[in-house]
Design a protein around this motif. Sequence first.
Motif, PDB file in Angstrom:
ATOM      1  N   UNK A 222       0.830  -1.212   0.000  1.00 31.00           N
ATOM      2  CA  UNK A 222       0.000   0.000   0.000  1.00 31.00           C
ATOM      3  C   UNK A 222       0.860   1.257   0.000  1.00 31.00           C
ATOM      4  N   UNK A 223       1.957   1.237   0.751  1.00 29.38           N
ATOM      5  CA  UNK A 223       2.827   2.407   0.843  1.00 29.38           C
ATOM      6  C   UNK A 223       3.452   2.753  -0.503  1.00 29.38           C
ATOM      7  N   UNK A 224       3.651   1.756  -1.375  1.00 30.52           N
ATOM      8  CA  UNK A 224       4.281   1.995  -2.673  1.00 30.52           C
ATOM      9  C   UNK A 224       3.272   2.005  -3.819  1.00 30.52           C
ATOM     10  N   UNK A 225       1.994   2.061  -3.491  1.00 30.49           N
ATOM     11  CA  UNK A 225       0.967   2.093  -4.535  1.00 30.49           C
ATOM     12  C   UNK A 225       0.858   3.504  -5.110  1.00 30.49           C
ATOM     13  N   UNK A 226       1.055   3.687  -6.405  1.00 31.73           N
ATOM     14  CA  UNK A 226       1.016   5.031  -6.998  1.00 31.73           C
ATOM     15  C   UNK A 226      -0.366   5.672  -6.966  1.00 31.73           C
ATOM     16  N   UNK A 227      -1.416   4.884  -6.782  1.00 33.24           N
ATOM     17  CA  UNK A 227      -2.772   5.450  -6.751  1.00 33.24           C
ATOM     18  C   UNK A 227      -2.933   6.468  -5.622  1.00 33.24           C
ATOM     19  N   UNK A 228      -2.201   6.284  -4.530  1.00 35.21           N
ATOM     20  CA  UNK A 228      -2.329   7.187  -3.398  1.00 35.21           C
ATOM     21  C   UNK A 228      -1.678   8.549  -3.645  1.00 35.21           C
ATOM     22  N   UNK A 229      -1.032   8.706  -4.806  1.00 32.13           N
ATOM     23  CA  UNK A 229      -0.491  10.007  -5.179  1.00 32.13           C
ATOM     24  C   UNK A 229      -1.529  10.867  -5.900  1.00 32.13           C
ATOM     25  N   UNK A 230      -2.686  10.299  -6.206  1.00 32.26           N
ATOM     26  CA  UNK A 230      -3.720  11.057  -6.896  1.00 32.26           C
ATOM     27  C   UNK A 230      -4.327  12.096  -5.959  1.00 32.26           C
ATOM     28  N   UNK A 231      -4.929  13.105  -6.580  1.00 32.82           N
ATOM     29  CA  UNK A 231      -5.440  14.262  -5.841  1.00 32.82           C
ATOM     30  C   UNK A 231      -6.446  13.869  -4.766  1.00 32.82           C
ATOM     31  N   UNK A 232      -7.359  12.954  -5.094  1.00 32.30           N
ATOM     32  CA  UNK A 232      -8.412  12.625  -4.138  1.00 32.30           C
ATOM     33  C   UNK A 232      -7.869  11.934  -2.891  1.00 32.30           C
ATOM     34  N   UNK A 233      -6.666  11.367  -2.999  1.00 38.12           N
ATOM     35  CA  UNK A 233      -6.037  10.760  -1.818  1.00 38.12           C
ATOM     36  C   UNK A 233      -5.112  11.746  -1.117  1.00 38.12           C
ATOM     37  N   UNK A 234      -4.356  12.509  -1.901  1.00 41.58           N
ATOM     38  CA  UNK A 234      -3.401  13.434  -1.282  1.00 41.58           C
ATOM     39  C   UNK A 234      -4.103  14.460  -0.410  1.00 41.58           C
ATOM     40  N   UNK A 235      -5.330  14.852  -0.776  1.00 37.67           N
ATOM     41  CA  UNK A 235      -6.039  15.851   0.030  1.00 37.67           C
ATOM     42  C   UNK A 235      -6.618  15.244   1.305  1.00 37.67           C
ATOM     43  N   UNK A 236      -6.544  13.920   1.428  1.00 37.81           N
ATOM     44  CA  UNK A 236      -7.016  13.253   2.640  1.00 37.81           C
ATOM     45  C   UNK A 236      -5.867  12.728   3.505  1.00 37.81           C
ATOM     46  N   UNK A 237      -4.639  13.014   3.114  1.00 33.75           N
ATOM     47  CA  UNK A 237      -3.499  12.503   3.869  1.00 33.75           C
ATOM     48  C   UNK A 237      -3.317  13.287   5.159  1.00 33.75           C
TER      49      UNK A 237
END
Length: 290
Positions: A222-237
């Motif tokens: 999960x830590x290396x999944x590129x999907x978490x770099x998308x806007x909808x995730x980055x704004x929830x970090x």
Amino acid sequence: WSFALGSGHHMWKNYDVSECKFLASSCGVFGAVPLVLGLDPYEWCKSDWQKCMDHYNRRHWLLTKLNVGCLNDSKHFYYKLWDDYLPIDAHHRCSGRLFLSTTLYPSLKNHIVSNFESRDKLIWAIVGSICLPVGFIGDFPVEIPGVGSVIDGGFSNDAPCLDTYTVTASALHNKADISPLHLTAEQLGEKYLNDPLTFIDILRTPDFERVWHIARVGELAAAHCPCFQRKEWSMRMYRNQTAGSTSRSRNIRSNGGSASGSSSDGSVRVSISPDRRRSQRLLKSGGSSA
């Protein structure tokens, strides 16, 4: 299931998932259900896995000797396990945010359950989604109130998705967004390279050491999944914790609205399952939303 715990723990620790939708099939429920309730999936393991091991060790001596005490078990044991774990209002909190893939029996058509009018329906839907006949539960099928007889959702839709923005997680398939098969040797490290996940991990009853070993691989994937770099995730970090802090910061990065590469409404959804078909739609295979 322990891979699902690890990938779920990474999301719980690093992101505000209070408005996320979670889709799960089969063993994916062990990661998805706690996340919908705002709980750390690891806490489920710490409190309930010992109950499972004690139960398995009291079963037939041959099953215990072969380390497969979970085979051909009773659905009523898992009902009580979830009944003891879930908050009293869990069905209200899960409705509309938890989507469980089940397989109608004997038609073998898919049915997605997402509205839970009662706590009893929620629990039976969870048990139904993990009801692998004989291999896991002997007294199948499971009866879900208002739905009917079901077995494991993996038979008809093992990777439920709402749309192409759904982040998928699977321990064994490289088409999933979160998968150990995407990790490099350097990312995995020698310890995990020398003791990889195998199909046998699905069948045998793991001790705590093995559970945490596989869960850690889920965290890394999960830590290396590129999907978490998308806007909808980055704004929830969550913002970085201060030095020495032992609790998660509740300060969320400001919502900048949707952007190219993110879902149109800025929402996020996660599918945790044993398989990998990323673009599969929620109602595909004749499924329906209850």
